[in-house]
Motif scaffolding. Structure first.
Motif, PDB file in Angstrom:
ATOM      1  N   GLU A  24      53.680  41.534  70.201  1.00 13.66           N
ATOM      2  CA  GLU A  24      52.280  41.177  70.430  1.00 13.66           C
ATOM      3  C   GLU A  24      51.359  42.019  69.545  1.00 13.66           C
ATOM      4  N   HIS A  25      51.679  43.325  69.388  1.00 16.14           N
ATOM      5  CA  HIS A  25      50.856  44.184  68.537  1.00 16.14           C
ATOM      6  C   HIS A  25      50.918  43.728  67.084  1.00 16.14           C
ATOM      7  N   ILE A  26      52.120  43.353  66.641  1.00 12.49           N
ATOM      8  CA  ILE A  26      52.266  42.898  65.255  1.00 12.49           C
ATOM      9  C   ILE A  26      51.444  41.634  65.035  1.00 12.49           C
ATOM     10  N   LEU A  27      51.590  40.671  65.948  1.00 13.56           N
ATOM     11  CA  LEU A  27      50.874  39.402  65.790  1.00 13.56           C
ATOM     12  C   LEU A  27      49.362  39.594  65.887  1.00 13.56           C
ATOM     13  N   SER A  28      48.939  40.480  66.814  1.00 14.54           N
ATOM     14  CA  SER A  28      47.499  40.694  66.960  1.00 14.54           C
ATOM     15  C   SER A  28      46.929  41.492  65.805  1.00 14.54           C
ATOM     16  N   SER A  29      47.777  42.261  65.087  1.00 11.18           N
ATOM     17  CA  SER A  29      47.302  43.075  63.963  1.00 11.18           C
ATOM     18  C   SER A  29      47.270  42.303  62.657  1.00 11.18           C
ATOM     19  N   LEU A  30      47.849  41.120  62.636  1.00  9.68           N
ATOM     20  CA  LEU A  30      47.827  40.323  61.415  1.00  9.68           C
ATOM     21  C   LEU A  30      46.397  39.955  61.052  1.00  9.68           C
ATOM     22  N   SER A  31      46.074  40.071  59.775  1.00 10.61           N
ATOM     23  CA  SER A  31      44.744  39.644  59.331  1.00 10.61           C
ATOM     24  C   SER A  31      44.667  38.138  59.153  1.00 10.61           C
ATOM     25  N   SER A  32      45.813  37.487  59.114  1.00  9.47           N
ATOM     26  CA  SER A  32      45.855  36.028  58.998  1.00  9.47           C
ATOM     27  C   SER A  32      45.917  35.400  60.380  1.00  9.47           C
ATOM     28  N   GLY A  33      45.319  34.235  60.503  1.00  8.51           N
ATOM     29  CA  GLY A  33      45.407  33.492  61.752  1.00  8.51           C
ATOM     30  C   GLY A  33      46.789  32.884  61.910  1.00  8.51           C
ATOM     31  N   LEU A  34      47.283  32.860  63.143  1.00 13.62           N
ATOM     32  CA  LEU A  34      48.609  32.303  63.410  1.00 13.62           C
ATOM     33  C   LEU A  34      48.546  31.409  64.643  1.00 13.62           C
ATOM     34  N   LEU A  35      49.024  30.192  64.478  1.00 13.38           N
ATOM     35  CA  LEU A  35      49.117  29.224  65.571  1.00 13.38           C
ATOM     36  C   LEU A  35      50.547  28.735  65.669  1.00 13.38           C
ATOM     37  N   THR A  36      51.039  28.554  66.881  1.00 10.04           N
ATOM     38  CA  THR A  36      52.325  27.897  67.074  1.00 10.04           C
ATOM     39  C   THR A  36      52.116  26.708  67.994  1.00 10.04           C
ATOM     40  N   VAL A  37      52.780  25.615  67.663  1.00  9.96           N
ATOM     41  CA  VAL A  37      52.685  24.395  68.472  1.00  9.96           C
ATOM     42  C   VAL A  37      54.088  23.959  68.857  1.00  9.96           C
ATOM     43  N   ASP A  38      54.207  23.323  70.013  1.00  8.76           N
ATOM     44  CA  ASP A  38      55.515  22.853  70.458  1.00  8.76           C
ATOM     45  C   ASP A  38      55.818  21.489  69.845  1.00  8.76           C
ATOM     46  N   GLY A  39      56.930  20.914  70.270  1.00 10.72           N
ATOM     47  CA  GLY A  39      57.349  19.643  69.712  1.00 10.72           C
ATOM     48  C   GLY A  39      56.401  18.495  69.990  1.00 10.72           C
ATOM     49  N   ARG A  40      55.580  18.624  71.024  1.00  9.23           N
ATOM     50  CA  ARG A  40      54.614  17.574  71.351  1.00  9.23           C
ATOM     51  C   ARG A  40      53.277  17.785  70.674  1.00  9.23           C
ATOM     52  N   GLY A  41      53.174  18.852  69.881  1.00  9.69           N
ATOM     53  CA  GLY A  41      51.931  19.082  69.158  1.00  9.69           C
ATOM     54  C   GLY A  41      50.894  19.849  69.948  1.00  9.69           C
ATOM     55  N   ASN A  42      51.286  20.516  71.036  1.00 12.28           N
ATOM     56  CA  ASN A  42      50.349  21.303  71.841  1.00 12.28           C
ATOM     57  C   ASN A  42      50.410  22.771  71.425  1.00 12.28           C
ATOM     58  N   VAL A  43      49.267  23.422  71.390  1.00 12.32           N
ATOM     59  CA  VAL A  43      49.193  24.826  70.983  1.00 12.32           C
ATOM     60  C   VAL A  43      49.789  25.709  72.079  1.00 12.32           C
ATOM     61  N   ILE A  44      50.742  26.577  71.697  1.00 15.61           N
ATOM     62  CA  ILE A  44      51.383  27.462  72.678  1.00 15.61           C
ATOM     63  C   ILE A  44      51.110  28.940  72.387  1.00 15.61           C
ATOM     64  N   PHE A  45      50.553  29.244  71.216  1.00 17.62           N
ATOM     65  CA  PHE A  45      50.211  30.644  70.915  1.00 17.62           C
ATOM     66  C   PHE A  45      49.105  30.672  69.881  1.00 17.62           C
ATOM     67  N   MET A  46      48.223  31.670  70.018  1.00 18.71           N
ATOM     68  CA  MET A  46      47.125  31.861  69.068  1.00 18.71           C
ATOM     69  C   MET A  46      46.827  33.355  69.010  1.00 18.71           C
ATOM     70  N   ASN A  47      46.882  33.955  67.822  1.00 19.81           N
ATOM     71  CA  ASN A  47      46.657  35.395  67.738  1.00 19.81           C
ATOM     72  C   ASN A  47      45.168  35.715  67.600  1.00 19.81           C
ATOM     73  N   ARG A  48      44.872  37.024  67.582  1.00 22.33           N
ATOM     74  CA  ARG A  48      43.475  37.467  67.598  1.00 22.33           C
ATOM     75  C   ARG A  48      42.735  37.052  66.336  1.00 22.33           C
ATOM     76  N   ALA A  49      43.415  37.141  65.178  1.00 25.13           N
ATOM     77  CA  ALA A  49      42.771  36.754  63.915  1.00 25.13           C
ATOM     78  C   ALA A  49      42.397  35.270  63.931  1.00 25.13           C
ATOM     79  N   ALA A  50      43.261  34.444  64.525  1.00 24.69           N
ATOM     80  CA  ALA A  50      42.939  33.013  64.627  1.00 24.69           C
ATOM     81  C   ALA A  50      41.702  32.793  65.486  1.00 24.69           C
ATOM     82  N   GLU A  51      41.557  33.588  66.540  1.00 27.50           N
ATOM     83  CA  GLU A  51      40.357  33.482  67.377  1.00 27.50           C
ATOM     84  C   GLU A  51      39.108  33.844  66.578  1.00 27.50           C
TER      85      GLU A  51
END
Length: 573
Positions: A208-235
């Motif tokens: 979680e610290h690594i993902l939240s420290s990324l300067s790039s936005g990161l989104l993950t979506v499941d097989g149905r196309g729904n967002v399941i994760f969003m890091n701080r930079a993406a916000e």
């Protein structure tokens, strides 16, 4: 990870609950089935059973209170084990000796001792059980008097008593060894699970610290196309919060990203770009890449989208292109201007000689005046343009931008009052230094041109709608601290298709003027290592020009840039 004391304390709590349930189940049922217990409470047997029930509950409550007082758990454990052995011995004495239903309580106590105190505790409990069984054997054989009943049960044969003692003693020792071994294995397994759980928590926290420290936005979506994760930079980039986004369809929130991530052309372009509109209506330029999201079995279960805000980079690219274009136009125009000035001088001299002839009639003299006036205008235009194309050395010094701006606004207020313009000023408080290395004369020229343009833009409005706002705030330029001076008006604004051309020489939207005002401002800002741009309005509905100047540092400037001559230049919108 919990200590040995903490584990012992938790096991003691479980032992207390187990004892309370056992007493309620067996002793309570025994009393309930034998209705004579309450009919003849004075009998020693019945009185003993009732006393054991009440006493066991009282001891359980006392041990619970002792646990809350944070006493040594090992001392409490031995007190409970010894108490349980004593209660079991008394139960066996009043309920038939070796024929008692409660004889197996000895073995339960040994198991409890092994669980709470380990194998050594189980063996000690089994040894005490052997002593209790030996005492019970002596009472059952009539060698020792019964300590409770006045009429003891019938005596048993020594062979039967010896058999019971040996079987229960050996069984107790075997149970102690086995229960101790199982308790140790259980403790080791519990510690291993706790360590694994701690490792998993630390790994999850690190992830979680690594993902939240990324300067790039990161989104993950499941097989149905729904967002399941969003890091701080993406916000921060999108101005969406994870709480608002998680579980929703990517196509609903980010339609452009969804087309690339979930569409049929996925994987063909490693790097994509798109515009995104934030909830507040502002737009950002995103560069993103899409990769498959796989589980531990390498099965694709969704998509990973990594993106960056390229808005500042795009602005820098546009400024570089504009600077290159302006440089080329400037060089060409400067050469042309020199070539035009020589014929103009000849024309002006010749017409002045003709104008001096007294034989010229009034009509021709009027035409010559027009020619001379236009020649002077063209000559002034060339002078201004050459001042734009031929910069002078920068006379930079450390100055307080707030002070310079207040001086300029003091001069402008009289003109604003005359034109019935409402001037709104929002500057950084006096307590904060606002210093920059600037050419004060050049900076005044930039700001004065912008103020005049803002006044021209609102002059056609009704008096109550004529507003000009001036701001001074802290910002960054690249990775360095900087100051931004914004001048915003309530005029018609700048059309989006004109924003790329507005700083070009000779481009103007006014009916008068040379179109060199904003072009000169652009060169002046660049010479200071800053930038000037037209942005979307934040407070009013017209145009917003932002001048960004690097903040003063202790290090000396690396170069001595050249500035256009800050002579009077006609302003352009």
């Amino acid at each position: 990870m919990p200590s040995t004391r903490d584990r012992q304390r938790d096991r003691l709590k479980g032992l207390l609950v187990f004892r309370a349930v056992l007493v309620t189940l067996f002793l309570g049922s025994a009393v309930a089935l034998d209705v004579r217990t309450f009919a003849s409470v004075s009998e020693p047997r019945n009185l003993t059973l009732l006393g054991l029930i009440v006493g066991t509950y009282a001891l359980t409550i006392a041990h619970g209170l002792a646990l809350r007082q944070r006493l040594k758990p090992q001392t409490l454990a031995w007190a409970q084990i010894l108490g349980d052995l004593g209660v079991t011995t008394i139960l066996a004495l009043v309920s038939g000796g070796f024929d008692s239903l409660f004889l197996f309580f000895f073995h339960l106590t040994i198991i409890n001792a092994a669980i709470v105190l380990g194998r050594a505790g189980g063996l000690v409990a089994s040894g005490l059980t052997v002593l209790s069984l030996s005492y019970l054997a002596l009472v059952s054989a009539g060698i020792l008097p019964h300590p409770i009943l006045s009429e003891p049960p019938a005596l048993q044969a020594w062979r039967t008593i010896a058999y019971e003692v040996v079987v229960n003693s050996v069984g107790g020792i075997m149970i102690a060894v086995l229960a101790g071994h199982l308790a140790e294995r259980l403790g080791e397994a519990t510690e291993a699970l706790q360590r694994r759980d701690i490792d998993l928590q630390e790994l999850r926290a690190l992830n979680e610290h690594i993902l939240s420290s990324l300067s790039s936005g990161l989104l993950t979506v499941d097989g149905r196309g729904n967002v399941i994760f969003m890091n701080r930079a993406a916000e921060e980039i999108t101005s969406w919060t994870s709480k608002h986004v998680l579980g929703r369809a990517l196509s609903e929130l980010f339609p452009n990203l969804a087309d690339a991530a979930l569409g049929p052309h996925f994987g063909k372009d490693p790097r994509l770009e798109s515009t995104f509109t934030r909830p507040d209506g502002s737009q950002v330029h995103l560069g993103f890449s899409v990769s498959p999201l796989r589980n531990s079995e390498s099965v694709e279960v969704g998509r990973i989208i990594i993106f960056q805000d390229l808005s500042d980079i795009r602005k820098l690219e546009e400024q570089m292109k504009r600077s290159e274009r302006l440089a080329a136009v400037g060089q060409l125009s400067a050469a042309i201007a020199h070539e035009i000035r020589n014929p103009l001088a000849s024309i002006s001299g010749s017409v002045e000689m003709l104008h001096a002839d007294e034989a010229i009639d009034d009509e021709n003299r009027l035409l010559m005046d027009i020619v001379l006036r236009e020649v002077d205008r063209l000559n002034g235009l060339i002078t201004d343009f050459l001042a734009y194309c031929q910069p002078r050395p920068l006379r930079a010094e450390r100055r307080d931008l707030r002070e310079l701006l207040e001086e300029l606004l003091h001069l402008y207020r009289s003109q604003a009052e005359r034109d019935r313009i409402h001037l709104d000023v929002d500057l950084i408080p006096q307590s904060e230094p606002v210093e920059a290395m600037v050419d004060a004369e050049a900076l005044r020229q930039i700001l004065w041109n912008l103020l005049i343009n803002a006044g021209d833009a609102v002059r056609s409005r009704a008096p109550e709608d004529r507003q000009v706002r001036v701001e001074l705030n802290a910002t960054t330029l690249g990775q360095q601290p900087a100051w931004v001076i914004a001048i915003e008006d309530s005029g018609a604004g700048v059309a989006s298709d004109l924003r790329d051309r507005i700083f070009e020489p000779f481009f103007t939207t006014k009916d008068h003027g040379t179109g060199l005002g904003l072009a000169t401002n652009f060169r002046l800002a660049e010479s200071h290592g800053g930038r000037i741009s037209v942005e979307a309005p934040l407070h009013l509905k017209g145009a917003r020009f932002e001048l960004v100047i690097p903040a003063a540092t202790d290090s000396p400037p690396e170069s001595n840039p050249r500035l256009p001559s800050p002579e009077a230049v006609e302003e352009a919108s």
